[in-house]
Scaffold this motif. Structure first.
Motif, PDB file in Angstrom:
ATOM      1  N   ASP A 177      -5.378  -7.753  -5.515  1.00 39.26           N
ATOM      2  CA  ASP A 177      -3.965  -7.599  -5.172  1.00 39.26           C
ATOM      3  C   ASP A 177      -3.433  -6.173  -5.195  1.00 39.26           C
ATOM      4  OD1 ASP A 177      -3.526 -10.301  -4.568  1.00 39.26           O
ATOM      5  OD2 ASP A 177      -3.218 -10.777  -6.673  1.00 39.26           O
ATOM      6  N   TRP A 178      -4.271  -5.181  -5.493  1.00 39.06           N
ATOM      7  CA  TRP A 178      -3.812  -3.802  -5.426  1.00 39.06           C
ATOM      8  C   TRP A 178      -3.734  -3.390  -3.967  1.00 39.06           C
ATOM      9  CZ3 TRP A 178      -3.280   0.379  -9.178  1.00 39.06           C
ATOM     10  CH2 TRP A 178      -3.140  -0.107 -10.488  1.00 39.06           C
ATOM     11  N   LEU A 179      -2.609  -2.825  -3.565  1.00 35.65           N
ATOM     12  CA  LEU A 179      -2.439  -2.333  -2.202  1.00 35.65           C
ATOM     13  C   LEU A 179      -3.156  -0.996  -2.097  1.00 35.65           C
ATOM     14  CD1 LEU A 179       0.213  -4.039  -3.049  1.00 35.65           C
ATOM     15  CD2 LEU A 179       1.045  -3.176  -0.887  1.00 35.65           C
ATOM     16  N   HIS A 180      -3.740  -0.728  -0.929  1.00 31.23           N
ATOM     17  CA  HIS A 180      -4.455   0.529  -0.770  1.00 31.23           C
ATOM     18  C   HIS A 180      -4.553   0.943   0.691  1.00 31.23           C
ATOM     19  CE1 HIS A 180      -7.315  -2.822  -0.951  1.00 31.23           C
ATOM     20  NE2 HIS A 180      -8.130  -2.136  -0.154  1.00 31.23           N
ATOM     21  N   GLU A 181      -4.723   2.249   0.882  1.00 34.71           N
ATOM     22  CA  GLU A 181      -4.970   2.833   2.192  1.00 34.71           C
ATOM     23  C   GLU A 181      -6.043   3.889   2.015  1.00 34.71           C
ATOM     24  OE1 GLU A 181      -1.403   4.698   3.659  1.00 34.71           O
ATOM     25  OE2 GLU A 181      -1.481   6.288   2.182  1.00 34.71           O
ATOM     26  N   VAL A 182      -6.773   4.161   3.118  1.00 31.91           N
ATOM     27  CA  VAL A 182      -7.910   5.070   3.044  1.00 31.91           C
ATOM     28  C   VAL A 182      -7.913   5.956   4.281  1.00 31.91           C
ATOM     29  CG1 VAL A 182     -10.419   5.226   2.814  1.00 31.91           C
ATOM     30  CG2 VAL A 182      -9.215   3.245   1.851  1.00 31.91           C
ATOM     31  N   ILE A 183      -8.160   7.252   4.091  1.00 31.41           N
ATOM     32  CA  ILE A 183      -8.277   8.174   5.220  1.00 31.41           C
ATOM     33  C   ILE A 183      -9.519   9.042   5.016  1.00 31.41           C
ATOM     34  CG2 ILE A 183      -6.729   9.884   4.191  1.00 31.41           C
ATOM     35  CD1 ILE A 183      -5.838  10.551   7.097  1.00 31.41           C
ATOM     36  N   ALA A 184     -10.309   9.175   6.087  1.00 30.19           N
ATOM     37  CA  ALA A 184     -11.519  10.004   6.031  1.00 30.19           C
ATOM     38  C   ALA A 184     -11.135  11.476   6.126  1.00 30.19           C
ATOM     39  CB  ALA A 184     -12.467   9.627   7.159  1.00 30.19           C
ATOM     40  N   LEU A 185     -11.532  12.234   5.131  1.00 29.86           N
ATOM     41  CA  LEU A 185     -11.279  13.670   5.119  1.00 29.86           C
ATOM     42  C   LEU A 185     -12.392  14.422   5.860  1.00 29.86           C
ATOM     43  CD1 LEU A 185     -10.144  13.999   1.399  1.00 29.86           C
ATOM     44  CD2 LEU A 185      -8.701  13.791   3.447  1.00 29.86           C
ATOM     45  N   GLU A 186     -13.506  13.753   6.053  1.00 32.34           N
ATOM     46  CA  GLU A 186     -14.664  14.288   6.774  1.00 32.34           C
ATOM     47  C   GLU A 186     -15.295  13.131   7.551  1.00 32.34           C
ATOM     48  OE1 GLU A 186     -15.951  17.255   3.068  1.00 32.34           O
ATOM     49  OE2 GLU A 186     -17.341  15.700   3.727  1.00 32.34           O
ATOM     50  N   ASP A 187     -16.224  13.428   8.452  1.00 32.16           N
ATOM     51  CA  ASP A 187     -17.005  12.360   9.071  1.00 32.16           C
ATOM     52  C   ASP A 187     -17.563  11.516   7.934  1.00 32.16           C
ATOM     53  OD1 ASP A 187     -16.423  13.741  11.378  1.00 32.16           O
ATOM     54  OD2 ASP A 187     -18.485  14.386  11.763  1.00 32.16           O
ATOM     55  N   SER A 188     -17.550  10.192   8.094  1.00 36.84           N
ATOM     56  CA  SER A 188     -17.717   9.352   6.918  1.00 36.84           C
ATOM     57  C   SER A 188     -18.451   8.050   7.211  1.00 36.84           C
ATOM     58  CB  SER A 188     -16.310   9.043   6.387  1.00 36.84           C
ATOM     59  OG  SER A 188     -16.347   8.207   5.295  1.00 36.84           O
ATOM     60  N   ILE A 189     -19.213   7.599   6.217  1.00 38.85           N
ATOM     61  CA  ILE A 189     -19.821   6.265   6.223  1.00 38.85           C
ATOM     62  C   ILE A 189     -19.567   5.657   4.853  1.00 38.85           C
ATOM     63  CG2 ILE A 189     -21.932   4.905   6.438  1.00 38.85           C
ATOM     64  CD1 ILE A 189     -23.111   7.197   8.118  1.00 38.85           C
TER      65      ILE A 189
END
Length: 188
Positions: free
Chosen positions: A165-177
């Protein structure tokens, strides 16, 4: 998909069909990180088509006991995801499906992750719609900037636990896997 909300079975089932390329939002969350028009392969439920890849993430099973393992293998939901994208790819604010916990393992590149305690869900969402924090609709979410978040950068080799139930967002700071799995806590 610009809006990513993992809210139910239909979302999980549709991801099993194959890779999904989603556009990122049009404004940056972090200075210098482009997000407009960036392609993103996300939520590819690869485990059914390429089960051999699971051997590369098996240590996660040691640390996160999955209550779904109580079900027969053919009845378990496939909730392990692969995320591949260039700098600027973005998973908007959301809460994971079925009140599951999750882990995110960063394999390549770096990602900024922001998490909000579940007590902020009413400030940051309306039903299944979550505020776009990169360009908030202040008439719908007038207090969206009030809740404090926990934020950190995932680097290769890092694993982050995301509680239910924790809300979250994610953004790639570099090319990412990255690889992520939703699971049912064994205490559930």
């Amino acid at each position: 998909r610009a809006q990513h909300q993992r809210t139910g079975e239909a979302e999980a089932d549709s991801a099993a069909d194959g890779p999904r390329v989603a556009p990122a939002p049009t404004s940056a969350l972090t200075s210098g990180v482009p997000t407009s028009g960036v392609p993103y392969l996300r939520e590819w439920a690869f485990a059914k088509r390429h089960p051999d890849l699971l051997d590369d993430v098996s240590p996660a099973q040691v640390y996160f006991e999955d209550g779904f393992k109580r079900f027969d293998a053919d009845e378990r939901p496939a909730l392990i995801w692969l995320f591949v994208g260039p700098k600027g790819t973005y998973t908007p604010l959301h809460r994971d499906l079925w009140h599951t916990d999750a882990w995110i393992a960063q394999l390549r590149g770096k990602k900024l992750v922001r998490l909000w305690h579940p007590r902020h869900v009413e400030t940051l969402s309306r039903g299944d719609r979550f505020v776009d924090l990169s360009s908030p609709d202040l008439s719908a979410f007038p207090r969206c900037h009030e809740p404090e978040c926990v934020e950190g950068v995932l680097s290769p080799g890092d694993v982050l636990y995301v509680p239910s139930d924790w809300l979250h967002e994610v953004i790639a700071l570099e090319d990412s896997i990255s690889v992520s799995e939703n699971f049912m806590s064994s205490s559930a």
